[in-house]
Write a protein that holds these residues in place. Structure first.
Motif, PDB file in Angstrom:
ATOM      1  N   MET A  68       0.838  -1.210   0.000  1.00  0.00           N
ATOM      2  CA  MET A  68       0.000   0.000   0.000  1.00  0.00           C
ATOM      3  C   MET A  68       0.870   1.257   0.000  1.00  0.00           C
ATOM      4  O   MET A  68       0.747   2.094  -0.867  1.00  0.00           O
ATOM      5  N   HIS A  69       1.736   1.377   1.015  1.00  0.00           N
ATOM      6  CA  HIS A  69       2.618   2.539   1.134  1.00  0.00           C
ATOM      7  C   HIS A  69       3.689   2.241   2.174  1.00  0.00           C
ATOM      8  O   HIS A  69       3.636   1.216   2.853  1.00  0.00           O
ATOM      9  N   SER A  70       4.644   3.165   2.302  1.00  0.00           N
ATOM     10  CA  SER A  70       5.671   3.007   3.334  1.00  0.00           C
ATOM     11  C   SER A  70       5.329   3.908   4.506  1.00  0.00           C
ATOM     12  O   SER A  70       4.650   4.931   4.355  1.00  0.00           O
ATOM     13  N   CYS A  71       5.798   3.513   5.670  1.00  0.00           N
ATOM     14  CA  CYS A  71       5.577   4.298   6.876  1.00  0.00           C
ATOM     15  C   CYS A  71       6.780   4.090   7.787  1.00  0.00           C
ATOM     16  O   CYS A  71       7.048   2.957   8.212  1.00  0.00           O
ATOM     17  N   GLU A  72       7.517   5.168   8.061  1.00  0.00           N
ATOM     18  CA  GLU A  72       8.694   5.115   8.915  1.00  0.00           C
ATOM     19  C   GLU A  72       9.678   4.028   8.479  1.00  0.00           C
ATOM     20  O   GLU A  72      10.209   3.273   9.285  1.00  0.00           O
ATOM     21  N   GLY A  73       9.879   3.903   7.180  1.00  0.00           N
ATOM     22  CA  GLY A  73      10.836   2.950   6.638  1.00  0.00           C
ATOM     23  C   GLY A  73      10.320   1.527   6.523  1.00  0.00           C
ATOM     24  O   GLY A  73      11.025   0.646   6.042  1.00  0.00           O
ATOM     25  N   GLU A  74       9.098   1.265   6.980  1.00  0.00           N
ATOM     26  CA  GLU A  74       8.509  -0.068   6.868  1.00  0.00           C
ATOM     27  C   GLU A  74       7.441  -0.056   5.784  1.00  0.00           C
ATOM     28  O   GLU A  74       6.933   0.993   5.405  1.00  0.00           O
ATOM     29  N   MET A  75       7.115  -1.249   5.291  1.00  0.00           N
ATOM     30  CA  MET A  75       6.092  -1.381   4.258  1.00  0.00           C
ATOM     31  C   MET A  75       4.762  -1.738   4.904  1.00  0.00           C
ATOM     32  O   MET A  75       4.715  -2.553   5.829  1.00  0.00           O
ATOM     33  N   VAL A  76       3.684  -1.123   4.444  1.00  0.00           N
ATOM     34  CA  VAL A  76       2.341  -1.478   4.905  1.00  0.00           C
ATOM     35  C   VAL A  76       1.704  -2.305   3.799  1.00  0.00           C
ATOM     36  O   VAL A  76       1.628  -1.879   2.647  1.00  0.00           O
ATOM     37  N   ILE A  77       1.261  -3.521   4.173  1.00  0.00           N
ATOM     38  CA  ILE A  77       0.727  -4.486   3.209  1.00  0.00           C
ATOM     39  C   ILE A  77      -0.744  -4.726   3.499  1.00  0.00           C
ATOM     40  O   ILE A  77      -1.131  -4.989   4.642  1.00  0.00           O
ATOM     41  N   ASP A  78      -1.578  -4.651   2.456  1.00  0.00           N
ATOM     42  CA  ASP A  78      -2.999  -4.998   2.560  1.00  0.00           C
ATOM     43  C   ASP A  78      -3.108  -6.495   2.309  1.00  0.00           C
ATOM     44  O   ASP A  78      -2.838  -6.967   1.202  1.00  0.00           O
ATOM     45  N   ALA A  79      -3.461  -7.247   3.339  1.00  0.00           N
ATOM     46  CA  ALA A  79      -3.498  -8.710   3.232  1.00  0.00           C
ATOM     47  C   ALA A  79      -4.631  -9.156   2.325  1.00  0.00           C
ATOM     48  O   ALA A  79      -5.734  -8.607   2.358  1.00  0.00           O
ATOM     49  N   THR A 118      11.773  -4.284   6.423  1.00  0.00           N
ATOM     50  CA  THR A 118      12.567  -4.776   5.295  1.00  0.00           C
ATOM     51  C   THR A 118      13.948  -5.233   5.750  1.00  0.00           C
ATOM     52  O   THR A 118      14.461  -4.784   6.770  1.00  0.00           O
ATOM     53  N   VAL A 119      14.520  -6.162   4.996  1.00  0.00           N
ATOM     54  CA  VAL A 119      15.878  -6.627   5.274  1.00  0.00           C
ATOM     55  C   VAL A 119      16.865  -5.570   4.768  1.00  0.00           C
ATOM     56  O   VAL A 119      16.505  -4.691   3.982  1.00  0.00           O
ATOM     57  N   GLU A 120      18.104  -5.680   5.200  1.00  0.00           N
ATOM     58  CA  GLU A 120      19.128  -4.723   4.804  1.00  0.00           C
ATOM     59  C   GLU A 120      19.286  -4.718   3.285  1.00  0.00           C
ATOM     60  O   GLU A 120      19.333  -5.764   2.644  1.00  0.00           O
ATOM     61  N   GLY A 121      19.323  -3.526   2.716  1.00  0.00           N
ATOM     62  CA  GLY A 121      19.484  -3.387   1.267  1.00  0.00           C
ATOM     63  C   GLY A 121      18.178  -3.237   0.514  1.00  0.00           C
ATOM     64  O   GLY A 121      18.177  -2.943  -0.674  1.00  0.00           O
ATOM     65  N   VAL A 122      17.025  -3.437   1.187  1.00  0.00           N
ATOM     66  CA  VAL A 122      15.715  -3.283   0.543  1.00  0.00           C
ATOM     67  C   VAL A 122      15.062  -2.021   1.099  1.00  0.00           C
ATOM     68  O   VAL A 122      14.955  -1.853   2.309  1.00  0.00           O
ATOM     69  N   LYS A 123      14.653  -1.125   0.216  1.00  0.00           N
ATOM     70  CA  LYS A 123      14.008   0.123   0.619  1.00  0.00           C
ATOM     71  C   LYS A 123      12.509   0.019   0.344  1.00  0.00           C
ATOM     72  O   LYS A 123      12.094  -0.350  -0.751  1.00  0.00           O
ATOM     73  N   ALA A 124      11.706   0.369   1.353  1.00  0.00           N
ATOM     74  CA  ALA A 124      10.250   0.306   1.211  1.00  0.00           C
ATOM     75  C   ALA A 124       9.770   1.220   0.091  1.00  0.00           C
ATOM     76  O   ALA A 124       8.825   0.896  -0.629  1.00  0.00           O
ATOM     77  N   GLU A 125      10.444   2.347  -0.086  1.00  0.00           N
ATOM     78  CA  GLU A 125      10.029   3.330  -1.095  1.00  0.00           C
ATOM     79  C   GLU A 125      10.264   2.843  -2.528  1.00  0.00           C
ATOM     80  O   GLU A 125       9.759   3.433  -3.473  1.00  0.00           O
ATOM     81  N   SER A 126      11.032   1.773  -2.703  1.00  0.00           N
ATOM     82  CA  SER A 126      11.313   1.279  -4.055  1.00  0.00           C
ATOM     83  C   SER A 126      10.157   0.454  -4.629  1.00  0.00           C
ATOM     84  O   SER A 126      10.185   0.102  -5.801  1.00  0.00           O
ATOM     85  N   PHE A 127       9.146   0.156  -3.818  1.00  0.00           N
ATOM     86  CA  PHE A 127       7.995  -0.614  -4.295  1.00  0.00           C
ATOM     87  C   PHE A 127       6.909   0.324  -4.792  1.00  0.00           C
ATOM     88  O   PHE A 127       6.805   1.460  -4.353  1.00  0.00           O
ATOM     89  N   LYS A 128       6.091  -0.178  -5.720  1.00  0.00           N
ATOM     90  CA  LYS A 128       4.960   0.578  -6.242  1.00  0.00           C
ATOM     91  C   LYS A 128       3.668   0.060  -5.619  1.00  0.00           C
ATOM     92  O   LYS A 128       3.561  -1.129  -5.286  1.00  0.00           O
ATOM     93  N   LYS A 129       2.698   0.942  -5.459  1.00  0.00           N
ATOM     94  CA  LYS A 129       1.409   0.548  -4.905  1.00  0.00           C
ATOM     95  C   LYS A 129       0.828  -0.596  -5.730  1.00  0.00           C
ATOM     96  O   LYS A 129       0.825  -0.543  -6.958  1.00  0.00           O
ATOM     97  N   GLY A 130       0.403  -1.661  -5.054  1.00  0.00           N
ATOM     98  CA  GLY A 130      -0.172  -2.818  -5.732  1.00  0.00           C
ATOM     99  C   GLY A 130       0.805  -3.951  -5.969  1.00  0.00           C
ATOM    100  O   GLY A 130       0.396  -5.044  -6.370  1.00  0.00           O
TER     101      GLY A 130
END
Length: 167
Positions: A68-79, A118-130
């Motif tokens: 869905m989006h990132s929040c404080e460096g973490e990813m928010v996922i709609d299950a 996210t694990v080291e080296g993966v940025k939450a902001e690099s993902f696209k919605k969906g």
């Protein structure tokens, strides 16, 4: 796996690890590195040893939700699954590369979301919605585990006071 369920209202629950999170000892301090089982681990109710070993990629993964989006460096996922992931369950991309772990589960019981660290080296902001994320099907619990009362005998010692005889 111990989980406390907090009711905000009848349709919305927040699941948190028992004892407020952190490690498996409930955050207990103690004498000389105490906590449960003394300074070296193990002891009653502990898992002992180093639990942070790499299990490697699973044989199969299934889609667990959409970014869905990132929040404080973490990813928010709609299950998108009926089942609920374990806390700290590894999350993968489609090619079975681990991208993170389940951090918190939140929202209404039948339309929940979860945050993913996210694990080291993966940025939450690099993902696209969906974008879809995946999980090992063995790391899921049935929803009934949280919605139906336990049918077994009550756990714990009951009304025994401190120091009462056991026999």
């Amino acid at each position: 796996l111990f989980i406390n369920v907090h009711l905000r209202n009848r349709s919305q629950m927040v699941w948190t690890p028992r004892g407020g999170g952190g490690d498996r000892g409930g955050g207990r301090g103690g004498f000389r590195g105490g906590g449960r089982g003394g300074p070296r681990g193990g002891g009653r109710g502990g898992f002992g040893g180093n639990r942070s070993f790499d299990e490697g990629p699973p044989e199969t993964v299934i889609s667990v939700g959409k970014y869905m989006h990132s929040c404080e460096g973490e990813m928010v996922i709609d299950a998108t699954l009926e089942k609920v992931p374990y806390f700290n369950a590894p999350i993968y991309n489609q090619d079975k590369t681990q991208i993170g772990k389940v951090e918190e589960i939140m929202g209404p019981i039948h339309k929940y979301m979860f945050s993913m660290k996210t694990v080291e080296g993966v940025k939450a902001e690099s993902f696209k919605k969906g974008d879809e994320v995946y999980i090992n099907p063995q790391k899921l619990l049935p929803l009934e585990r949280f919605t139906q009362p336990s049918s077994g005998p009550p756990r714990g010692g009951g009304a025994r006071g401190r120091g009462a005889p056991r026999g």
